[in-house]
Design a protein around this motif. Structure first.
Motif, PDB file in Angstrom:
ATOM      1  N   THR A  71      45.642  25.648  39.806  1.00  0.00           N
ATOM      2  CA  THR A  71      46.209  26.651  39.140  1.00  0.00           C
ATOM      3  C   THR A  71      45.238  27.620  38.828  1.00  0.00           C
ATOM      4  OG1 THR A  71      48.011  25.253  38.437  1.00  0.00           O
ATOM      5  CG2 THR A  71      47.740  27.166  37.217  1.00  0.00           C
ATOM      6  N   ARG A  72      45.385  28.819  38.867  1.00  0.00           N
ATOM      7  CA  ARG A  72      44.161  29.948  38.522  1.00  0.00           C
ATOM      8  C   ARG A  72      44.830  31.155  37.937  1.00  0.00           C
ATOM      9  NH1 ARG A  72      40.981  32.183  43.506  1.00  0.00           N
ATOM     10  NH2 ARG A  72      42.520  33.358  43.863  1.00  0.00           N
ATOM     11  N   ILE A  73      44.070  31.800  37.104  1.00  0.00           N
ATOM     12  CA  ILE A  73      44.379  32.773  36.315  1.00  0.00           C
ATOM     13  C   ILE A  73      43.249  33.687  36.525  1.00  0.00           C
ATOM     14  CG2 ILE A  73      45.073  33.918  34.257  1.00  0.00           C
ATOM     15  CD1 ILE A  73      46.229  31.414  33.227  1.00  0.00           C
ATOM     16  N   VAL A  74      43.490  34.934  36.987  1.00  0.00           N
ATOM     17  CA  VAL A  74      42.260  35.735  37.051  1.00  0.00           C
ATOM     18  C   VAL A  74      43.066  37.386  36.302  1.00  0.00           C
ATOM     19  CG1 VAL A  74      41.121  37.364  38.655  1.00  0.00           C
ATOM     20  CG2 VAL A  74      41.864  35.125  39.476  1.00  0.00           C
ATOM     21  N   ASN A  75      42.108  38.160  35.593  1.00  0.00           N
ATOM     22  CA  ASN A  75      42.339  39.151  34.775  1.00  0.00           C
ATOM     23  C   ASN A  75      42.468  40.608  35.313  1.00  0.00           C
ATOM     24  OD1 ASN A  75      39.997  39.879  35.222  1.00  0.00           O
ATOM     25  ND2 ASN A  75      39.216  39.561  33.046  1.00  0.00           N
ATOM     26  N   ARG A  76      42.864  40.405  36.982  1.00  0.00           N
ATOM     27  CA  ARG A  76      43.014  41.687  37.475  1.00  0.00           C
ATOM     28  C   ARG A  76      44.062  41.307  38.741  1.00  0.00           C
ATOM     29  NH1 ARG A  76      39.952  41.697  42.389  1.00  0.00           N
ATOM     30  NH2 ARG A  76      38.265  40.105  42.539  1.00  0.00           N
ATOM     31  N   ALA A  77      44.629  42.343  39.221  1.00  0.00           N
ATOM     32  CA  ALA A  77      45.601  42.100  40.413  1.00  0.00           C
ATOM     33  C   ALA A  77      44.802  41.798  41.572  1.00  0.00           C
ATOM     34  CB  ALA A  77      46.398  43.148  40.698  1.00  0.00           C
ATOM     35  N   LEU A  78      45.168  40.505  42.127  1.00  0.00           N
ATOM     36  CA  LEU A  78      44.554  40.198  43.695  1.00  0.00           C
ATOM     37  C   LEU A  78      45.522  40.586  44.659  1.00  0.00           C
ATOM     38  CD1 LEU A  78      43.450  36.485  42.973  1.00  0.00           C
ATOM     39  CD2 LEU A  78      41.927  38.923  42.680  1.00  0.00           C
TER      40      LEU A  78
END
Length: 636
Positions: A619-626
């Protein structure tokens, strides 16, 4: 060549009435291998096209698409019958294959023998001339039926058939690989669905020498799935139930049953058409089919059968139709022409369910990607990344081992968003266990098995610490939240509205007024009673609750879920595919309240009522749209 053997006399069925329809439209794309041996030869005129280019007639074709078509042409003998010959139906069938190669995704065509009625030089020459229509445009194979040669097995020596349809004909084709010394048996390798496939075209009476040669071909290509084609392999009763003929028994015992590569065997010779499934020595299915329509109107009217392979869906869709009749003006078709355009009986139009990876694993197992280190999957802006192998938790190593309360799953970004395990009120030790099961594209080869449910409330959760940075992250410039999930099969019990991940707290406490209830959390991913994924978010900057809904997700299969927000709106992806029900209303940020992030459940009124039921992976959270190609498992 003939109706079914005497114990099953031919029953003349009524011809099927068909309104219209072109059965192969939209079947997918395929191609043949372009790197094969090629040499000039005296085959009929027509330049050979590369698998990676377009032809003037056939259009482009794609050797890596998961969908392709194998075209099958059975006994055409009544179209080449002395002075009663009429090659027009066959010529039109060839025109169709050439014209539709790109659109209908045709990788190869195989003729099943009995090209002609008497095998005379005149009939053979006329048939060979008709093949000019397809030669150099779609690769193909032709084998001898009993009407094409005098008699005997493949050691019979020279014949008019061999002169016209022997190895010299195929040498200019990129798919051609070789022939038996007698010339009556050939083999071909085509590239389709991003792999190579073997086609064996065997004489109607293959000799012991021929069987030895065929075994040598299989031994030289031990990882290629193989389609065996011959003229006489099985006959069927009037219900389409097939069984091996005497020659088929010989082929089965001498070649097919001991070579797991052969998964499909096709023959003509008898009518009516039929099919059966046999089990080989590896306890795998071998599909055996009869295709022959010479008994029907106009000697079969140039009927072709298409095998539409779809490796994405795990099926082969089979359809039978006459391009010659299809090309006629509907207003001018005679009654018999109208009835014979397309055949839709159980033996003519059907689908085969084949898990290709499972079926071929005995001789061509799929290479499992190696685990990828965390450093390789933390792009710019990654705020949290959790995985359940040795890199992320000490719980791994033994399948089914309980993950104890208080166990910590580290945030591999180093941002301090570690997760701590706890259980709901009725959650026993088996509520959370370690598993080596994983999505094939997942970076870590491990997962957690949750055994949550209702009545009594049970399950396990993983939560961030009270002061973790993730708790208050607002994501005003966008975000991408990803996880891998597999639901059990069978999916037993009542697990409606179970949570997969969420932030704690009440949206009403964030000042939101538009939602279903002010008591639900500000962000959660859940599963509806119909197994629809529901992602509901209360944005930081809008008083709204835009909600994305997926289709009914499968059980027993890993899926990848991505929730992507670009600062304006949110889009859900399942297995790299954008789902339909994504709201268009503005959505900027997440109205987090400084409370923990949770894996394994969703709160209502700050209380957990049930836990997740299934497996969960990285599970991963990134602070921008990929974009899709940047997901944890990349999609082109």
């Amino acid at each position: 060549m003939t109706a079914a053997e005497p114990q099953n006399p031919l029953h003349r069925r009524a011809l099927l009435r068909v309104a219209a329809a072109l059965p192969v439209a939209g079947a997918g794309v395929a191609a043949f291998e372009a790197s094969a041996q090629a040499a000039p030869g005296p085959a009929p005129a027509g330049a050979t096209a590369s698998a990676h280019t377009s032809t003037a007639h056939g259009g482009p074709f794609d050797p890596v698409s998961p969908r392709f078509v194998l075209a099958v042409l059975p006994d055409t003998q009544y179209l080449f019958d002395a002075d009663s010959a009429d090659p027009a139906p066959l010529r039109e069938a060839f025109r169709h294959l050439v014209a539709e190669r790109g659109e209908a995704n045709i990788a190869f065509m195989t003729h099943l023998g009995d090209v002609t009625e008497h095998g005379t030089e005149d009939e053979i020459e006329r048939a060979a001339d008709t093949f000019r229509t397809i030669h150099g445009k779609v690769p193909y194979s032709v084998l001898a039926g009993n009407h094409d040669i005098d008699s005997g097995d493949d050691q019979r020596g020279d014949s008019a058939y061999l002169a016209a349809f022997g190895p010299a004909r195929y040498k200019s084709m990129p798919t051609y690989r070789g022939a038996s010394p007698d010339g009556y048996n050939t083999y071909h390798v085509l590239k389709a669905a991003d792999r190579s496939w073997l086609v064996l075209a065997l004489d109607w009476r293959i000799s012991d020498k021929g069987l030895t040669w065929a075994q040598g071909v299989l031994d030289a290509h031990p990882t290629l799935p193989a389609v065996l084609t011959t003229h006489d392999i099985a006959w069927a009763d009037d219900d389409g139930k097939a069984q091996l003929s005497d020659n088929g028994e010989r082929l089965w015992d001498g070649l097919v049953r001991g070579n797991d590569q052969i998964f499909l065997a096709l023959g003509g010779h008898y009518w009516p058409p039929g099919r059966t499934v046999l089990r080989n020595d590896s306890d795998n299915d071998v599909h055996v089919h009869i295709t022959n329509y010479q008994d029907r109107y106009y000697g079969g009217a140039g009927m072709i059968r298409t095998y539409g392979f779809d490796l994405a869906r795990g099926v082969v869709d089979v359809e039978t139709f006459s391009p010659w009749l299809l090309a006629r003006d509907p207003e001018k078709r005679s009654p018999l022409e109208a009835e014979t355009i397309e055949l839709t009986g159980d033996a003519d139009r059907f689908s085969l369910d084949i898990d290709f990876d499972e079926r071929f694993k005995g001789f061509a197992p799929v290479a499992v990607p190696k685990p990828r280190p965390a450093s390789a999957v933390m792009p710019r802006g990654t705020v949290a990344y959790w995985r359940f192998d040795a890199a992320g938790t000490s719980a791994g190593g033994t399948a089914g081992k309980p993950v104890a309360n208080g166990a910590v799953v580290r945030d591999l970004t180093g941002n301090g968003n570690d997760l701590t395990v706890s259980r709901l009120a009725a959650g026993g030790s088996d509520a959370l266990t370690w598993s080596a099961d994983h999505h094939p594209g997942q970076p870590a080869h491990a997962s957690l098995r949750f055994d949550g449910g209702k009545s009594p409330d049970r399950g396990a959760i993983l939560t961030t610490a009270a002061r973790a940075a993730l708790n208050s992250e607002k994501f005003l410039r966008g975000y991408t939240i990803e996880t891998f999930v597999r639901l059990p099969e069978p999916f037993e019990g009542d697990h409606s509205w179970m949570g997969i991940l969420s932030w704690e707290g009440r949206n009403g406490d964030a000042g939101k007024t538009t939602g279903w209830s002010p008591l639900e959390p500000t962000c959660s991913l859940n599963l509806s009673p119909e197994r629809f994924l529901q992602f509901v978010v209360y944005p930081q900057r809008q008083d709204a609750d835009p909600t994305s809904w997926s289709h009914a997700v499968p059980v027993g299969r890993w899926i990848h879920i991505a929730l992507v927000n670009d600062g304006r709106r949110t889009v859900m992806y399942v297995d790299g595919s954008k789902i339909a029900r994504n709201p268009s209303q503005p959505s900027t940020g997440i109205a987090t309240l400084g409370k923990p992030f949770v894996l394994g459940a969703t709160q209502f009124d700050e209380s957990f009522g049930q836990g997740f039921y299934g497996w969960m992976g990285d599970t991963r959270i990134v602070n921008r749209a990929l974009s899709a190609h940047e997901f944890l498992t990349p999609y082109a």
